[in-house]
Design a protein around this motif. Sequence first.
Motif, mmCIF file in Angstrom:
data_model
loop_
_atom_site.group_PDB
_atom_site.id
_atom_site.type_symbol
_atom_site.label_atom_id
_atom_site.label_comp_id
_atom_site.label_asym_id
_atom_site.label_seq_id
_atom_site.Cartn_x
_atom_site.Cartn_y
_atom_site.Cartn_z
ATOM 1 N N ALA A 54 -3.034 -5.590 10.995
ATOM 2 C CA ALA A 54 -3.686 -6.316 12.082
ATOM 3 C C ALA A 54 -4.805 -7.220 11.578
ATOM 4 O O ALA A 54 -5.201 -8.173 12.266
ATOM 5 N N ALA A 55 -5.340 -6.922 10.391
ATOM 6 C CA ALA A 55 -6.406 -7.732 9.794
ATOM 7 C C ALA A 55 -6.063 -7.994 8.341
ATOM 8 O O ALA A 55 -6.684 -7.447 7.426
ATOM 9 N N PRO A 56 -5.054 -8.812 8.070
ATOM 10 C CA PRO A 56 -4.571 -9.002 6.699
ATOM 11 C C PRO A 56 -5.479 -9.917 5.882
ATOM 12 O O PRO A 56 -6.298 -10.658 6.417
ATOM 13 N N PHE A 57 -5.294 -9.852 4.573
ATOM 14 C CA PHE A 57 -5.916 -10.790 3.644
ATOM 15 C C PHE A 57 -5.096 -12.082 3.722
ATOM 16 O O PHE A 57 -3.889 -12.079 3.480
ATOM 17 N N GLU A 58 -5.735 -13.200 4.043
ATOM 18 C CA GLU A 58 -4.998 -14.445 4.276
ATOM 19 C C GLU A 58 -4.926 -15.287 3.009
ATOM 20 O O GLU A 58 -5.919 -15.439 2.296
ATOM 21 N N VAL A 59 -3.730 -15.836 2.764
ATOM 22 C CA VAL A 59 -3.504 -16.710 1.610
ATOM 23 C C VAL A 59 -2.803 -17.970 2.083
ATOM 24 O O VAL A 59 -2.227 -18.013 3.171
ATOM 25 N N ALA A 60 -2.853 -18.992 1.248
ATOM 26 C CA ALA A 60 -2.210 -20.261 1.561
ATOM 27 C C ALA A 60 -0.920 -20.408 0.769
ATOM 28 O O ALA A 60 -0.782 -19.842 -0.320
ATOM 29 N N PRO A 61 0.053 -21.137 1.281
ATOM 30 C CA PRO A 61 1.268 -21.400 0.498
ATOM 31 C C PRO A 61 0.922 -22.061 -0.836
ATOM 32 O O PRO A 61 0.088 -22.973 -0.894
ATOM 33 N N GLY A 62 1.538 -21.580 -1.910
ATOM 34 C CA GLY A 62 1.280 -22.144 -3.229
ATOM 35 C C GLY A 62 -0.004 -21.687 -3.876
ATOM 36 O O GLY A 62 -0.335 -22.140 -4.978
ATOM 37 N N GLN A 63 -0.738 -20.787 -3.241
ATOM 38 C CA GLN A 63 -2.002 -20.328 -3.811
ATOM 39 C C GLN A 63 -1.740 -19.408 -5.001
ATOM 40 O O GLN A 63 -0.909 -18.507 -4.941
ATOM 41 N N THR A 64 -2.463 -19.638 -6.074
ATOM 42 C CA THR A 64 -2.310 -18.826 -7.287
ATOM 43 C C THR A 64 -3.599 -18.053 -7.547
ATOM 44 O O THR A 64 -4.666 -18.401 -7.049
ATOM 45 N N ILE B 286 4.693 -5.284 -5.447
ATOM 46 C CA ILE B 286 4.770 -5.969 -4.161
ATOM 47 C C ILE B 286 5.892 -5.327 -3.368
ATOM 48 O O ILE B 286 7.042 -5.268 -3.820
ATOM 49 N N LEU B 287 5.561 -4.846 -2.185
ATOM 50 C CA LEU B 287 6.527 -4.162 -1.336
ATOM 51 C C LEU B 287 6.520 -4.784 0.056
ATOM 52 O O LEU B 287 5.558 -5.440 0.463
ATOM 53 N N GLU C 130 4.268 -15.225 7.332
ATOM 54 C CA GLU C 130 5.003 -14.385 6.392
ATOM 55 C C GLU C 130 4.015 -13.527 5.609
ATOM 56 O O GLU C 130 2.844 -13.886 5.469
ATOM 57 N N GLY C 131 4.453 -12.369 5.127
ATOM 58 C CA GLY C 131 3.501 -11.497 4.471
ATOM 59 C C GLY C 131 4.127 -10.486 3.544
ATOM 60 O O GLY C 131 5.364 -10.400 3.416
ATOM 61 N N PHE C 132 3.276 -9.690 2.907
ATOM 62 C CA PHE C 132 3.724 -8.672 1.974
ATOM 63 C C PHE C 132 2.585 -7.680 1.763
ATOM 64 O O PHE C 132 1.454 -7.880 2.225
ATOM 65 N N GLU C 133 2.902 -6.586 1.064
ATOM 66 C CA GLU C 133 1.908 -5.585 0.702
ATOM 67 C C GLU C 133 1.808 -5.508 -0.820
ATOM 68 O O GLU C 133 2.814 -5.656 -1.521
ATOM 69 N N VAL C 134 0.604 -5.281 -1.303
ATOM 70 C CA VAL C 134 0.390 -5.072 -2.739
ATOM 71 C C VAL C 134 -0.128 -3.648 -2.924
ATOM 72 O O VAL C 134 -1.203 -3.293 -2.421
ATOM 73 N N HIS C 135 0.652 -2.818 -3.617
ATOM 74 C CA HIS C 135 0.295 -1.428 -3.864
ATOM 75 C C HIS C 135 -0.209 -1.280 -5.295
ATOM 76 O O HIS C 135 0.435 -1.763 -6.232
ATOM 77 N N LEU C 136 -1.361 -0.616 -5.449
ATOM 78 C CA LEU C 136 -1.902 -0.324 -6.779
ATOM 79 C C LEU C 136 -1.928 1.183 -6.976
ATOM 80 O O LEU C 136 -2.462 1.920 -6.150
ATOM 81 N N SER D 237 -1.889 11.038 -9.721
ATOM 82 C CA SER D 237 -2.078 9.620 -9.445
ATOM 83 C C SER D 237 -2.409 9.413 -7.974
ATOM 84 O O SER D 237 -2.255 10.310 -7.145
ATOM 85 N N ASP D 238 -2.856 8.206 -7.660
ATOM 86 C CA ASP D 238 -3.115 7.836 -6.272
ATOM 87 C C ASP D 238 -2.799 6.365 -6.097
ATOM 88 O O ASP D 238 -2.840 5.590 -7.062
ATOM 89 N N THR D 239 -2.503 5.986 -4.855
ATOM 90 C CA THR D 239 -2.119 4.616 -4.526
ATOM 91 C C THR D 239 -2.823 4.175 -3.258
ATOM 92 O O THR D 239 -3.003 4.967 -2.333
ATOM 93 N N ASP D 240 -3.221 2.916 -3.231
ATOM 94 C CA ASP D 240 -3.629 2.283 -1.981
ATOM 95 C C ASP D 240 -2.977 0.916 -1.910
ATOM 96 O O ASP D 240 -2.496 0.397 -2.924
ATOM 97 N N ARG D 241 -2.963 0.356 -0.717
ATOM 98 C CA ARG D 241 -2.275 -0.915 -0.524
ATOM 99 C C ARG D 241 -3.158 -1.900 0.217
ATOM 100 O O ARG D 241 -4.091 -1.524 0.926
ATOM 101 N N SER D 242 -2.844 -3.169 0.055
ATOM 102 C CA SER D 242 -3.477 -4.229 0.833
ATOM 103 C C SER D 242 -2.385 -4.994 1.570
ATOM 104 O O SER D 242 -1.237 -5.069 1.115
ATOM 105 N N PHE D 243 -2.759 -5.538 2.698
ATOM 106 C CA PHE D 243 -1.836 -6.338 3.503
ATOM 107 C C PHE D 243 -2.198 -7.811 3.318
ATOM 108 O O PHE D 243 -3.360 -8.192 3.479
ATOM 109 N N VAL D 244 -1.213 -8.609 2.991
ATOM 110 C CA VAL D 244 -1.442 -10.033 2.742
ATOM 111 C C VAL D 244 -0.546 -10.849 3.673
ATOM 112 O O VAL D 244 0.643 -10.541 3.824
ATOM 113 N N GLU D 245 -1.119 -11.870 4.278
ATOM 114 C CA GLU D 245 -0.344 -12.710 5.192
ATOM 115 C C GLU D 245 -0.602 -14.177 4.885
ATOM 116 O O GLU D 245 -1.733 -14.577 4.591
#
Length: 391
Positions: A81-91, A115-116, A172-178, A230-238
């Motif tokens: 509901a509150a994702p990390f926002e990125v732009a197309p082509g952003q590196t 990336i999941l 469009e979006g994705f999740e990054v798990h560490l 081990s442990d994992t957390d994720r971020s939401f990116v849109e």
Amino acid sequence: MKPTTQLLGAVSAVALVAMTSAPAMAEGIEAGTIVTNTVNVDYQVGGVDQTQITATDQFAVDRRIDVVVDFVGTTGGDSAAAPFEVAPGQTAVALQYDVTNLSNTAVDFDLNAAILNDVGPNATIIQVFEDTNSDNALDGGETVDYMANMAADETRRVVVLVSVDAGAQDTEGFEVHLNANAHEAGSMSAGGTGDEIVESSADSSDPLTVDTALVDDDSGFELDDDRDGSDTDRSFVEVSAANVSVVKSSVVVSDPVNGTTNPKAIPGAVIRYCIAVTNAGSGADAENIVINDALPGEVDFNTGTIERNVTASVGSGGATCTAGTGAGATDSTSDTDGGGYDSGTNTVAGTIDDVVAGDTTGFTFTVTIAPPQDGVTTASVTATRDTDAPN
């Protein structure tokens, strides 16, 4: 246990037992700490005090392996509901995580990111590294894919760098798990080598042997299991994209014959161009908009007619600009006022302000259709034709 005993000579003897106790052990007591416990026994024989006897026990504190990974992005990403926002082509999008060693011993951690649940943007992980100076960039001396000799209760910052495909679409979006996985202290190196810490299969018969217990919880994510070290957390990116389109239209302002009343696009007529930039949808703002319009040879630019940020709209008939409603700009090769004309390339150039989602902004100027060449008139053309006509 190492007991020291003497014969108790009478059943009527009174035995007084005193024990020296070790302090209560918190989970943070360092692994390998030797805990010593001594008991003192006083007794009498026939009412006579006898020599005190003692017994001592020692054991080593076992290893308690635990780790917590937390996404700590400050501009969104904690939830869908509150994702990390990125732009197309952003590196080099920097996603920040804190890794805390809750073990009671120093540990190396193998870092793995994935990336999941990728929906459309074709994101790619560039690098995972320990960010020792918190600048979100991989600098000299910072380790890649692992953290070495992390002390008990220590927290360190990890950054996952991600790039997003230029063709990514809005929402469009994705999740990054560490995932951080415990390895023996001092064993890790880049590339994931090193001795992974595993739980002891059974308690050692030797109380001074340090056994290992994995006590981490299952985070519920794919890279992590219950009690696996081990442990994992994720971020939401849109993706937040601007849906930008441009329409260019022209209207006749005046002509040499009719003036401004029902003018026609004849030689010498003044034409107003309207360039309408639209940012459709509800995504990101369109920023740093620069317009370059190379004029055709049939028209001449009219000095001082550029207007930018004018009210504009787009309909079935094309683009419409309302002149006089925006920030005026005169032609200038320096382009310091947001608009200019380069006579060498016959190009009109300029900028307009950011166009927010759902809005349209216009850029307008006028040109004149090149008049007939000097000395060439309709009458002379007619006379020539009459002379050449056959009798």
